[in-house]
Motif scaffolding. Structure first.
Motif, PDB file in Angstrom:
ATOM      1  N   ARG A 199     -28.865  14.593 -10.738  1.00 13.37           N
ATOM      2  CA  ARG A 199     -27.497  14.150 -10.418  1.00 13.37           C
ATOM      3  C   ARG A 199     -26.806  13.794 -11.632  1.00 13.37           C
ATOM      4  N   GLY A 200     -27.426  13.998 -12.651  1.00 16.64           N
ATOM      5  CA  GLY A 200     -26.725  13.826 -14.217  1.00 16.64           C
ATOM      6  C   GLY A 200     -27.051  12.319 -14.367  1.00 16.64           C
ATOM      7  N   MET A 201     -27.712  11.419 -14.044  1.00 24.02           N
ATOM      8  CA  MET A 201     -27.802  10.219 -14.084  1.00 24.02           C
ATOM      9  C   MET A 201     -28.977   9.684 -15.096  1.00 24.02           C
ATOM     10  N   SER A 202     -29.028   9.003 -16.004  1.00 22.71           N
ATOM     11  CA  SER A 202     -29.927   8.315 -16.730  1.00 22.71           C
ATOM     12  C   SER A 202     -31.290   7.700 -15.948  1.00 22.71           C
ATOM     13  N   HIS A 203     -32.361   8.046 -16.574  1.00 23.53           N
ATOM     14  CA  HIS A 203     -33.581   7.100 -15.976  1.00 23.53           C
ATOM     15  C   HIS A 203     -33.225   5.804 -16.023  1.00 23.53           C
ATOM     16  N   ASP A 204     -32.737   5.289 -17.075  1.00 22.62           N
ATOM     17  CA  ASP A 204     -32.477   3.908 -17.513  1.00 22.62           C
ATOM     18  C   ASP A 204     -31.637   3.132 -16.369  1.00 22.62           C
ATOM     19  N   LEU A 205     -30.860   3.900 -15.348  1.00 26.84           N
ATOM     20  CA  LEU A 205     -30.424   3.266 -14.336  1.00 26.84           C
ATOM     21  C   LEU A 205     -31.272   2.963 -13.236  1.00 26.84           C
ATOM     22  N   ALA A 206     -32.469   3.333 -13.228  1.00 29.37           N
ATOM     23  CA  ALA A 206     -33.560   3.198 -12.325  1.00 29.37           C
ATOM     24  C   ALA A 206     -33.944   1.742 -12.008  1.00 29.37           C
ATOM     25  N   SER A 207     -34.178   1.078 -13.249  1.00 32.78           N
ATOM     26  CA  SER A 207     -34.357  -0.467 -13.007  1.00 32.78           C
ATOM     27  C   SER A 207     -32.980  -1.152 -12.422  1.00 32.78           C
ATOM     28  N   TRP A 208     -32.040  -0.879 -12.836  1.00 26.16           N
ATOM     29  CA  TRP A 208     -30.830  -1.501 -12.339  1.00 26.16           C
ATOM     30  C   TRP A 208     -30.663  -1.103 -11.235  1.00 26.16           C
ATOM     31  N   LEU A 209     -30.812   0.083 -10.560  1.00 23.26           N
ATOM     32  CA  LEU A 209     -30.374   0.270  -9.115  1.00 23.26           C
ATOM     33  C   LEU A 209     -31.859  -0.531  -8.295  1.00 23.26           C
ATOM     34  N   ALA A 210     -32.938  -0.802  -8.782  1.00 28.01           N
ATOM     35  CA  ALA A 210     -33.765  -1.598  -8.159  1.00 28.01           C
ATOM     36  C   ALA A 210     -33.302  -3.071  -8.132  1.00 28.01           C
ATOM     37  N   SER A 211     -32.801  -3.670  -9.054  1.00 31.33           N
ATOM     38  CA  SER A 211     -32.195  -4.928  -9.208  1.00 31.33           C
ATOM     39  C   SER A 211     -31.337  -5.185  -8.439  1.00 31.33           C
ATOM     40  N   VAL A 212     -30.190  -4.334  -8.552  1.00 32.83           N
ATOM     41  CA  VAL A 212     -29.028  -4.691  -7.624  1.00 32.83           C
ATOM     42  C   VAL A 212     -29.294  -4.547  -6.294  1.00 32.83           C
ATOM     43  N   PHE A 213     -30.233  -3.785  -5.863  1.00 32.30           N
ATOM     44  CA  PHE A 213     -30.434  -3.772  -4.442  1.00 32.30           C
ATOM     45  C   PHE A 213     -31.165  -5.163  -4.147  1.00 32.30           C
ATOM     46  N   TYR A 214     -31.981  -5.785  -4.727  1.00 32.33           N
ATOM     47  CA  TYR A 214     -32.735  -6.948  -4.435  1.00 32.33           C
ATOM     48  C   TYR A 214     -31.604  -8.134  -4.617  1.00 32.33           C
ATOM     49  N   ALA A 215     -30.767  -8.042  -5.634  1.00 27.64           N
ATOM     50  CA  ALA A 215     -29.557  -8.769  -5.660  1.00 27.64           C
ATOM     51  C   ALA A 215     -28.741  -9.113  -4.086  1.00 27.64           C
ATOM     52  N   GLY A 216     -28.698  -7.772  -3.657  1.00 24.77           N
ATOM     53  CA  GLY A 216     -27.836  -7.838  -2.535  1.00 24.77           C
ATOM     54  C   GLY A 216     -28.835  -8.410  -1.431  1.00 24.77           C
ATOM     55  N   LEU A 217     -30.390  -8.105  -1.676  1.00 30.12           N
ATOM     56  CA  LEU A 217     -31.362  -8.697  -0.638  1.00 30.12           C
ATOM     57  C   LEU A 217     -31.182 -10.128  -0.732  1.00 30.12           C
ATOM     58  N   LEU A 218     -30.911 -10.799  -2.012  1.00 32.38           N
ATOM     59  CA  LEU A 218     -30.923 -12.172  -2.194  1.00 32.38           C
ATOM     60  C   LEU A 218     -29.673 -12.761  -1.451  1.00 32.38           C
ATOM     61  N   GLY A 219     -28.431 -12.062  -1.713  1.00 26.91           N
ATOM     62  CA  GLY A 219     -27.288 -12.643  -0.997  1.00 26.91           C
ATOM     63  C   GLY A 219     -27.456 -12.457   0.364  1.00 26.91           C
ATOM     64  N   GLY A 220     -27.809 -11.247   0.805  1.00 21.72           N
ATOM     65  CA  GLY A 220     -27.824 -10.995   2.382  1.00 21.72           C
ATOM     66  C   GLY A 220     -28.782 -12.205   3.072  1.00 21.72           C
ATOM     67  N   SER A 221     -29.960 -12.585   2.355  1.00 18.98           N
ATOM     68  CA  SER A 221     -30.896 -13.556   2.758  1.00 18.98           C
ATOM     69  C   SER A 221     -30.068 -15.190   2.929  1.00 18.98           C
ATOM     70  N   LEU A 222     -28.967 -15.137   2.418  1.00 18.35           N
ATOM     71  CA  LEU A 222     -28.054 -16.497   2.390  1.00 18.35           C
ATOM     72  C   LEU A 222     -27.549 -16.579   3.783  1.00 18.35           C
TER      73      LEU A 222
END
Length: 395
Positions: A42-65
């Motif tokens: 899809r024309g996106m960098s592999h470097d995005l993978a760690s940020w996609l994982a972290s932002v998902f878990y940031a949402g998990l953090l917010g949702g848990s509240l």
């Protein structure tokens, strides 16, 4: 003391949450491995993978509240459907728009909704009358979650990683997870007063429970988000899917053992033993000269990594009344989410050197092993062994 109408441990049935979770896990397992592998196409960098994982878990953090309050107002069944609808929407967005900013936003929203799914299902299953029943239900929960996740890995070989089709299959599976709560209207916990856990009570929960959940997040966030990339350097996409399935099958296979040991072995010592198994698994993976040895290492790695959370959450809920189980599940998910947000970022930096991901996992397991051994010694010196009294199993 804040109260919301929520939960009763009154003979609720585990059927709906287990069926829904199984379908959810298949979709989630497929999606978690698909995302890092689909970036190139899809024309996106592999470097995005760690940020996609972290932002998902940031949402998990917010949702848990906020999840417990939503469950309190709507009930378990309606809340589960609403959270799943939100997840389906984010997958549809990713399938139609291949832009980093859109994917980051979609994964954050998905994290919030997934936190709700976990709080609903965990609290639904934990509303049992005895400690052994809770442990057995949590074992069933973990087996369904990891069995479904392992099955989901096979989707990479079946549907590939390119185009919109894999994401649409994921969306269809998430949609199917809505049918059990929509069709089966009986068996959910009855509404009673749900009591929040205040700050003083939060401090009284065992520190080992918090540490276990945080480390579980540190490890699993890195495994889900970055292990596919680590394996992709040596294997094809089909092989990566199969190897990730082996990791998750290890997590599923260990759950009956976790359930059996939970009420027989001191929980901090039990977590220490699984951390030791994690260290041994990484050694096996690194020194293996044949495929069977490498796969055995990954299998044991999955068993060790996925065992920490169920032990930690049963430790946290051990002495709590039924009215506080949802709040405790939310608090433990919050702790897990903190680790999950940090883990992929640190592990992503570690991957800049060869073998960096495995070194990161070694540090996590080794530090936790030492902490749990110290905690075990401290508990025994106080005369608290952390082993539950024998109780009849009632599920």
């Amino acid at each position: 003391m804040q109260q919301n109408p929520v939960i009763q441990a009154d003979r609720n049935s585990p059927l709906v949450p287990v069926i829904s979770l199984s379908l959810f896990a298949v979709a989630s397992g497929f999606l978690m491995s698909l995302i890092p592998l689909a970036l190139d196409a899809r024309g996106m960098s592999h470097d995005l993978a760690s940020w996609l994982a972290s932002v998902f878990y940031a949402g998990l953090l917010g949702g848990s509240l906020i999840s417990a309050r939503i469950v309190g107002k709507t009930g378990h069944r309606k809340a589960l459907v609403a959270f799943l609808i939100s997840v389906v929407g984010t997958v549809g967005l990713m399938a139609t728009i291949a832009e980093p900013a859109v994917w980051l936003a979609a994964r954050f929203i998905a994290g919030v909704a997934v936190a709700g799914v976990f709080v609903v299902i965990e609290s639904w299953l934990l509303m049992a009358d005895t400690e052994k029943a809770r442990a057995k239900r949590l074992g069933l929960y973990m087996a369904s979650l990891y069995g479904g996740s392992a099955l989901g890995q096979l989707g990479i070989g079946m549907f590939g990683t390119e185009g919109a089709m894999p994401l649409m299959v994921v969306a269809a599976l998430f949609s199917a997870a809505m049918f059990p709560p929509l069709v089966i209207r009986k068996g959910q916990p009855q509404a009673v007063a749900h009591t929040s856990i205040h700050f003083n009570e939060m401090k009284s929960l065992p520190a080992a429970a918090y540490i276990g959940c945080i480390v579980s997040g540190l490890i699993l966030g890195a495994i889900y988000g970055l292990l596919p990339l680590e394996l992709e350097a040596k294997y094809s996409h089909d092989q990566v899917g199969a190897l990730m399935a082996i990791v998750i099958l290890g997590g599923m296979a260990v759950q009956p053992l976790v359930s059996w040991l939970n009420s027989r072995v001191e929980k901090s010592l039990l977590m220490a033993l699984f951390c030791l198994a994690g260290l041994l698994s990484i050694a096996m993976y690194e020194i293996a000269t044949v495929a069977a040895g490498m796969m055995a290492g990954l299998f044991i790695l999955g068993a060790a990594a996925f065992a920490l959370y169920p032990v930690a959450i049963t430790l946290a809920c051990r002495d709590l009344s039924a009215s506080k189980i949802v709040a405790a599940a939310e608090l433990m998910l919050l702790s897990y989410s903190v680790g999950s947000v940090i883990g992929p970022v640190i592990a992503g930096e570690a991957m800049s050197v060869e073998g960096g991901l495995m070194f990161y996992l070694v540090i996590c397991f080794a530090a936790t092993l030492l902490y749990m051994l110290v905690s075990t010694k401290r508990n025994r010196s106080r005369g608290a062994n952390g082993v539950d009294a024998a109780l009849p199993v009632d599920i």
